[in-house]
Scaffold this active site. Structure first.
Site, PDB file in Angstrom:
ATOM      1  N   HIS A  21       0.824  -1.201   0.000  1.00  0.00           N
ATOM      2  CA  HIS A  21       0.000   0.000   0.000  1.00  0.00           C
ATOM      3  C   HIS A  21       0.865   1.261   0.000  1.00  0.00           C
ATOM      4  O   HIS A  21       0.558   2.220  -0.711  1.00  0.00           O
ATOM      5  CB  HIS A  21      -0.931  -0.006   1.217  1.00  0.00           C
ATOM      6  N   ASP A 124      -6.493   5.487   1.842  1.00  0.00           N
ATOM      7  CA  ASP A 124      -6.379   4.086   1.461  1.00  0.00           C
ATOM      8  C   ASP A 124      -7.723   3.392   1.665  1.00  0.00           C
ATOM      9  O   ASP A 124      -8.536   3.788   2.513  1.00  0.00           O
ATOM     10  CB  ASP A 124      -5.303   3.407   2.311  1.00  0.00           C
ATOM     11  N   HIS A 378       0.853 -15.596  -5.769  1.00  0.00           N
ATOM     12  CA  HIS A 378      -0.281 -15.575  -4.849  1.00  0.00           C
ATOM     13  C   HIS A 378      -1.411 -14.693  -5.368  1.00  0.00           C
ATOM     14  O   HIS A 378      -2.474 -14.639  -4.760  1.00  0.00           O
ATOM     15  CB  HIS A 378       0.174 -15.089  -3.473  1.00  0.00           C
ATOM     16  N   TRP A 381      -2.678  -8.048  -5.886  1.00  0.00           N
ATOM     17  CA  TRP A 381      -2.924  -7.174  -7.034  1.00  0.00           C
ATOM     18  C   TRP A 381      -1.651  -6.482  -7.514  1.00  0.00           C
ATOM     19  O   TRP A 381      -1.431  -6.338  -8.730  1.00  0.00           O
ATOM     20  CB  TRP A 381      -4.000  -6.153  -6.709  1.00  0.00           C
ATOM     21  N   SER A 383       1.398  -7.662  -7.357  1.00  0.00           N
ATOM     22  CA  SER A 383       2.168  -8.679  -8.084  1.00  0.00           C
ATOM     23  C   SER A 383       1.552  -8.960  -9.455  1.00  0.00           C
ATOM     24  O   SER A 383       2.269  -9.171 -10.442  1.00  0.00           O
ATOM     25  CB  SER A 383       2.240  -9.970  -7.266  1.00  0.00           C
ATOM     26  N   GLU A 402      -8.236 -11.066  -0.889  1.00  0.00           N
ATOM     27  CA  GLU A 402      -9.021 -11.109  -2.124  1.00  0.00           C
ATOM     28  C   GLU A 402      -8.338 -11.887  -3.224  1.00  0.00           C
ATOM     29  O   GLU A 402      -8.767 -11.874  -4.384  1.00  0.00           O
ATOM     30  CB  GLU A 402      -9.314  -9.668  -2.593  1.00  0.00           C
TER      31      GLU A 402
END
Length: 493
Positions: A21, A124, A378, A381, A383, A402
């Site tokens: 983040h 955020d 994994h 998002w 990645s 998620e």
């Protein structure tokens, strides 16, 4: 670049204190600063013990190399004196509530010190409760949604279901193995196995659904995606499929092109050099890279299955094998060293030359390397965007939060990845997985990845090109960022 006397607009960013983040928030801030010389940005860094060492090291490095010294400011908040027990439900929401007066005071102090009154708060996705501060100061608030359009569509849809069916326990419904539903923004019905695990637990369900309510109260939502990647999902957000939602600005892919985003800590530079040297010696597109994020780790039994699968395959591999994290609430120690002690006896010797096992991974640099031909991911998002940016095909192995929904989207909706599993889930509290993935299944998935259908590989390459073009002048994300800035400036009295 303008001088400080011409600055008239200040944006306040409040990111969640996790590395993914923080990194994407900073990159968004830099895009805004590059786009408009009359805007300054202050990033308020939340100081939590479990993340402090990595986050502070990253912020310090970025402060030293600050390309906007008069327009980009980092404000590290003091740690809470009595933080809540991390084991209690929704402890982060409690932390955010405790931090509100600290952030409000810090913003007011900045204004008294000569900075302009904020033109807007950019919060955020996990810091929505900070909306109260913006409302108190009569300042508009926006969300920076660090995941993709698929999750945002799902949150809005689930919130609407909750509002319309007060007699239904959604957490229980979502947990039923046979559960399936049509969701705006998805071409295929979303099944129970793809629903984020947090929505299948009562406390987590209530927490995440609260986001749907809070998001609707914002002035707008910046989403880390691009039209060319998630056209179907973005259309659903913009064409009235969800009631009473604010303007959507797809401004991605926002990611760091350097090597600091992984937050490796002490000794990372030497280890990085060793990793890149090893990759330099491998043939082009020959290496499968296995990496599962900053929180991604497996127990001994699962590690052995991965090792057996890799040994049987014969492919070259680079494996980021992380030690399991310590109990929640403790300070996270350096995790540069790989979890070698749980590997099958003799595995390292038998795979010497074609395999390398590491702890911390300079993920961006690895994905950028021409020797890497596939990424077992994994499906976080960040990645996902990084892998697409460099045109590296993916095999899905979600773990938390998620990531199952992301894997579902990549394999079923977008046909940009192959599957090892889409439904693997690990409980964040107990660190226990629902089931074991056996070596044979891992072998099959990696074989499919490294021998990927050329049509899928071509789509990945196109998404890589489209993502770069989206950020260029005249591109879709460039234009949406310009629209966001115009909207912010038009709100100033």
């Amino acid at each position: 670049m303008s001088n400080t006397t011409t600055l008239t607009r200040e944006l306040v960013f409040v990111p969640t204190p996790g590395m993914g983040h923080i990194v994407s928030t900073l990159q968004l801030a830099k895009l805004i600063l590059t786009s408009n010389p009359l805007i300054s940005v202050s990033i308020y860094v939340i100081n939590l013990p479990m993340h402090a060492s990595k986050v502070n090291a990253y912020v310090d490095s970025q402060s030293r190399d600050n390309p906007y010294p008069t327009r980009l400011t980092f404000v590290t908040l003091p740690p809470l004196l009595n933080p809540p027990d991390p084991s209690i439900p929704n402890h982060f929401a409690i932390i955010i509530d405790l931090l509100k007066p600290l952030i409000k005071q810090a913003v007011e102090d900045q204004v008294r010190a000569g900075l302009p009154k904020p033109a807007g708060f950019v919060l955020d996705m996990f810091c929505t409760e900070m909306l109260d501060i913006a409302n108190d100061m009569n300042v508009p608030a926006y969300i920076f949604f660090t995941s993709g359009a698929s999750l945002l569509n799902f949150i809005f849809h689930a919130h609407s279901l909750a509002d319309g069916h007060h007699d239904i326990d959604l957490a229980t419904e979502f947990s039923k193995p046979e559960y399936s539903m049509v969701v705006p923004g998805f071409k295929n019905p979303v099944t129970s196995s793809a629903i984020p695990a947090v929505l299948q637990e009562k406390n987590g369900n209530e927490w995440l659904l609260n986001f749907g309510r809070m998001f609707r109260e914002m002035k707008g939502i910046l989403v880390n995606t691009y039209v060319e990647l998630e056209s179907f999902g973005i259309q659903a957000l913009m064409n009235g499929n969800h009631k009473n939602i604010p303007p959507i600005y797809p401004v991605g892919p926002i990611l760091e092109q350097g090597d600091k985003s992984s937050g490796g800590g002490g000794g990372a530079d030497d280890k990085e050099e060793s990793i890149i040297e090893w990759l330099d010696a491998q043939p082009m597109s020959s290496v499968v890279f296995l990496c599962f994020g900053s929180l991604g780790s497996f127990d001994e039994e699962q590690v052995k299955e991965v090792a057996n699968g890799l040994e049987n395959l014969g492919h070259r591999f680079l494996w980021s094998l992380r030690k399991p994290p310590p109990p929640r609430g403790l300070v996270v120690s350096s995790d540069n060293e790989p979890f070698l002690e749980v590997l099958p006896e003799g595995f390292v010797d038998r795979t010497n030359g074609r395999g390398k096992i590491i702890g911390w991974a300079p993920q961006v640099k690895v994905l950028a390397h021409p020797a890497v031909g596939g990424f077992v991911s994994h499906c976080g998002w960040n990645s996902t965007l990084e892998s697409l940016w460099f045109g590296v095909p993916m095999a899905t192995w979600p773990i938390y939060v998620e990531q199952q929904l992301n894997a579902f989207e990549l394999v079923k909706e977008l046909e940009l990845a192959v599957e090892i599993r889409m439904d693997y889930k690990t409980d964040m509290r107990t660190k226990k997985a629902a089931f074991l993935i056996k070596a044979e299944e891992i072998e099959n998935g990696i074989n499919s990845l490294m021998n990927m259908d050329e049509k899928i590989r071509a789509r990945v390459k196109k998404m890589s090109d489209d993502g770069k073009k989206a950020l260029e002048k005249g591109g879709s994300s460039y234009n949406y960022l310009e629209r966001f800035i115009e909207d912010v400036l038009s709100d100033i009295d």
